[in-house]
Enzyme design. Sequence first.
Site, mmCIF file in Angstrom:
data_model
loop_
_atom_site.group_PDB
_atom_site.id
_atom_site.type_symbol
_atom_site.label_atom_id
_atom_site.label_comp_id
_atom_site.label_asym_id
_atom_site.label_seq_id
_atom_site.Cartn_x
_atom_site.Cartn_y
_atom_site.Cartn_z
ATOM 1 C CB SER A 191 -1.034 -0.072 1.094
ATOM 2 O OG SER A 191 -2.019 -0.704 1.064
ATOM 3 C CE LYS A 201 -3.818 0.754 -1.100
ATOM 4 N NZ LYS A 201 -4.623 0.267 0.243
ATOM 5 C CE1 TYR A 237 -4.382 -1.165 -4.831
ATOM 6 C CE2 TYR A 237 -5.081 -3.179 -4.723
ATOM 7 C CZ TYR A 237 -4.574 -2.040 -3.895
ATOM 8 O OH TYR A 237 -4.572 -2.367 -2.515
ATOM 9 C CE1 TYR A 288 -4.972 1.498 4.094
ATOM 10 C CE2 TYR A 288 -3.604 0.648 5.428
ATOM 11 C CZ TYR A 288 -4.108 0.986 4.257
ATOM 12 O OH TYR A 288 -3.313 0.631 3.197
ATOM 13 C CB VAL A 292 -0.082 -6.122 4.070
ATOM 14 C CG1 VAL A 292 -1.509 -5.252 4.660
ATOM 15 C CG2 VAL A 292 -0.320 -6.109 2.642
#
Length: 304
Positions: A64, A67, A189, A240, A258
């Site tokens: 992530s 991103k 992605y 998050y 992760v």
Amino acid sequence: MRDFQAILNDIHSNIIKTKDKGVVASYIPELAHVDKNNFGIHLRTADGNHYGVGHFNKPFSIQSISKVLALAKAISFKGNDVWKRVDVEPSGNPFNHLSLLELENGIPRNPLINAGALVIADILISHLKNPKEDFLNFVRDLAGDPSISYNEQVAQSEKATGFKNYAAANLLKSFKNLENSVDDVLDFYFHQCSIEMSCSQLSKAFYLFVNKGKCLMDKAHLTESQAKRVNAVMLTCGFYDEAGEFAFEVGLPGKSGVGGGIAALLPNHFVITTWSPGLNRKGNSQLGMKALEQFTSKTKLSIF
Ligand code: DON
């Protein structure tokens, strides 16, 4: 003048003694093989110095963390129009949560949860000629390192098991918030998440967020105002449902993955990156968060 190398050495020797190293992510089967005894930390300062200790040169799956780089590229194409398709509010939910997406008519809460990142991936596919190749080259240019690559096995492993991402992409498509096909968006992605980088490479790539949008080679990828906004999104949404805890304990904008990496920064001062593959209950690196808390406490360098 602080002795950053001594501070990092000290943090490293504290951290590696920690017994509870968290749990390595296994929902993407290919990530489960990583040894949780890996721990690296790297610091790059705005005055051009850098410091590292432990496994800071060993590549890992950035997941992530990608991103943020994808968001920067999308903003460089679309400017403020990005925010018509994705919001900037913390979700207070896990990264793969779906029910808010349906309640909020296919507008993801922010670009750093999975649904938001899928919208950003869609924007990139629409604007890049050879999306996967061009995005990888963008990351390589930011880090000044042509050796950075996708890990095809990790991408395929997630393609075979990432059912929640298929659900998110289909929901987005049903709300007409994807221009491209679900399969193309997911393929892009899964590849962006599979990029492998070391802490030292990530410190270089994230330098543009320290330096008002200009990368290490002094090329302006974002305006100062755009860089400020990306940093704000990292601070409020980068961890998050643990974004509050990260701001509380560490006090820096940042982003986790992760694969166990974290990239964090103090605008105009430094980028700091950590890698420790064991995750806490919220999916963020257990020891990485601890190390960063020690760093900002010892140096008193945070945004607060
Ligand atoms: O989509 C996924 O589930 C992964 N490719 C990325 C998730 C991730 O890294 C969440 N970060 N903490």
